[in-house]
Design a protein around this motif. Structure first.
Motif, PDB file in Angstrom:
ATOM      1  N   GLU A 148      35.713  21.222   0.711  1.00 49.57           N
ATOM      2  CA  GLU A 148      35.282  21.266  -0.689  1.00 49.57           C
ATOM      3  C   GLU A 148      33.913  21.925  -0.816  1.00 49.57           C
ATOM      4  O   GLU A 148      33.661  22.695  -1.753  1.00 49.57           O
ATOM      5  CB  GLU A 148      35.246  19.852  -1.261  1.00 49.57           C
ATOM      6  CG  GLU A 148      34.906  19.775  -2.744  1.00 49.57           C
ATOM      7  CD  GLU A 148      35.895  20.504  -3.638  1.00 49.57           C
ATOM      8  OE1 GLU A 148      35.534  20.807  -4.798  1.00 49.57           O
ATOM      9  OE2 GLU A 148      37.032  20.783  -3.180  1.00 49.57           O
ATOM     10  N   LYS A 152      33.218  25.221  -3.098  1.00 50.57           N
ATOM     11  CA  LYS A 152      32.204  25.198  -4.158  1.00 50.57           C
ATOM     12  C   LYS A 152      31.134  26.245  -3.918  1.00 50.57           C
ATOM     13  O   LYS A 152      30.685  26.925  -4.848  1.00 50.57           O
ATOM     14  CB  LYS A 152      31.567  23.807  -4.243  1.00 50.57           C
ATOM     15  CG  LYS A 152      32.448  22.760  -4.902  1.00 50.57           C
ATOM     16  CD  LYS A 152      31.700  21.440  -5.052  1.00 50.57           C
ATOM     17  CE  LYS A 152      32.537  20.414  -5.800  1.00 50.57           C
ATOM     18  NZ  LYS A 152      31.826  19.115  -5.938  1.00 50.57           N
ATOM     19  N   GLU A 156      30.043  29.375  -6.266  1.00 49.76           N
ATOM     20  CA  GLU A 156      28.659  29.560  -6.714  1.00 49.76           C
ATOM     21  C   GLU A 156      28.162  30.969  -6.404  1.00 49.76           C
ATOM     22  O   GLU A 156      27.468  31.594  -7.222  1.00 49.76           O
ATOM     23  CB  GLU A 156      27.753  28.535  -6.036  1.00 49.76           C
ATOM     24  CG  GLU A 156      27.950  27.111  -6.525  1.00 49.76           C
ATOM     25  CD  GLU A 156      27.202  26.104  -5.665  1.00 49.76           C
ATOM     26  OE1 GLU A 156      26.569  26.534  -4.657  1.00 49.76           O
ATOM     27  OE2 GLU A 156      27.253  24.907  -5.986  1.00 49.76           O
TER      28      GLU A 156
END
Length: 278
Positions: A148, A152, A156
């Motif tokens: 995860e 993420k 970003e």
């Protein structure tokens, strides 16, 4: 022969006729490649030599322009002794295939056919998807939290306002190295092997980034495009790398084949025999 540092020989030429395949080959990949296609075509292409691109030794830090690759592939060798009758491009390789075909048309006076397989263009989301692919291939090597975190962080990076594609690629490679370090340490593989894998990934990111600087629309307009069921699904889902590519494609033939098998399936061979004479 063209420069042996820039091309690998799939089938040695027995005449002055050449087919060129533009791809980023990598050992152990699941997707079929042009070697598989050449084997399946068999005697139908026996009269042509078949060469495949070798990526140049360039790094992201060099920030190569799109035509750097084309210059590398075409600048040396006895091209005048041959006629290129077709340039084939796989995925983002289709972007370079179009530019190669246009340059060769000027040089040899006849335009090679451009044949594309699941043609895509590069964007930030394509770079992000490579991290998702890595996580999927790693399976249980990463914990759920680690996977995860990587997803993420990749989101970003590509979501950074005004970030350029090359800058994003540099950061994606850094993230890839971070995750590869975890994986290789966990399964007990040497750092030297990790570095080799990361360098290959960086080379691929450089290939993708440079391709984003090329507009293939003119060359693609007269192309034959063969697409898989996975490609059609991405198009229906609005994937920009596919949707933007399809705006420029010429004649398109959709096959009920998965992307992985597109270059080795018998229906691809039949399509080429029926629709791509040269």
């Amino acid at each position: 022969m063209p420069n042996e540092n820039a091309w690998s020989v799939i089938t040695a030429p027995t005449s002055k006729s050449l087919i060129l395949g533009v791809d980023f080959p990598a050992a152990g990949r699941r997707e079929a490649g042009f070697e598989d296609l050449a084997e399946k075509m068999g005697p139908a292409w026996a009269g042509h030599g078949f060469l495949q691109t070798t990526p140049p030794p360039v790094r992201l830090a060099d920030r190569p322009a799109g035509d750097y690759y084309t210059d590398f592939w075409l600048r040396d060798g006895d091209w005048d002794a041959y006629e290129v009758v077709a340039v084939l491009g796989y995925c983002v390789g289709g972007v370079y295939a179009g530019e190669i075909a246009e340059r060769l048309a000027q040089r040899q006076g006849t335009a090679p056919k451009v044949i594309l397989f699941d043609a895509q263009v590069t964007d930030l989301q394509l770079l992000e998807s490579e991290i998702h692919k890595m996580i999927g291939l790693a399976g249980p090597v990463f914990t759920a939290d680690e996977a995860e975190h990587a997803r993420k962080r990749a989101a970003e990076i590509v979501g950074t306002p005004s970030i350029g594609l090359l800058d994003a690629a540099v950061e994606i490679v850094g993230l890839y190295r971070e995750m590869a370090s975890i994986a290789f340490q966990r399964i007990g593989l040497a750092e030297a092997r990790r570095d080799e894998v990361v360098r290959l990934f960086e080379s691929y990111m450089t290939w993708l980034s440079a391709a984003s600087q090329i507009d293939p629309s003119r060359a693609w307009g007269g192309s034959l495009s063969i697409t898989s069921s996975d490609y059609a699904e991405l198009e229906r889902g609005g994937a920009a790398t596919v949707v933007n590519a399809t705006k420029s494609l010429g004649r398109r033939i959709e096959l009920e084949i998965g992307h992985v098998d597109l270059l080795r399936d018998p229906s691809t061979v039949r399509t080429l025999l029926d629709s791509a004479e040269f």
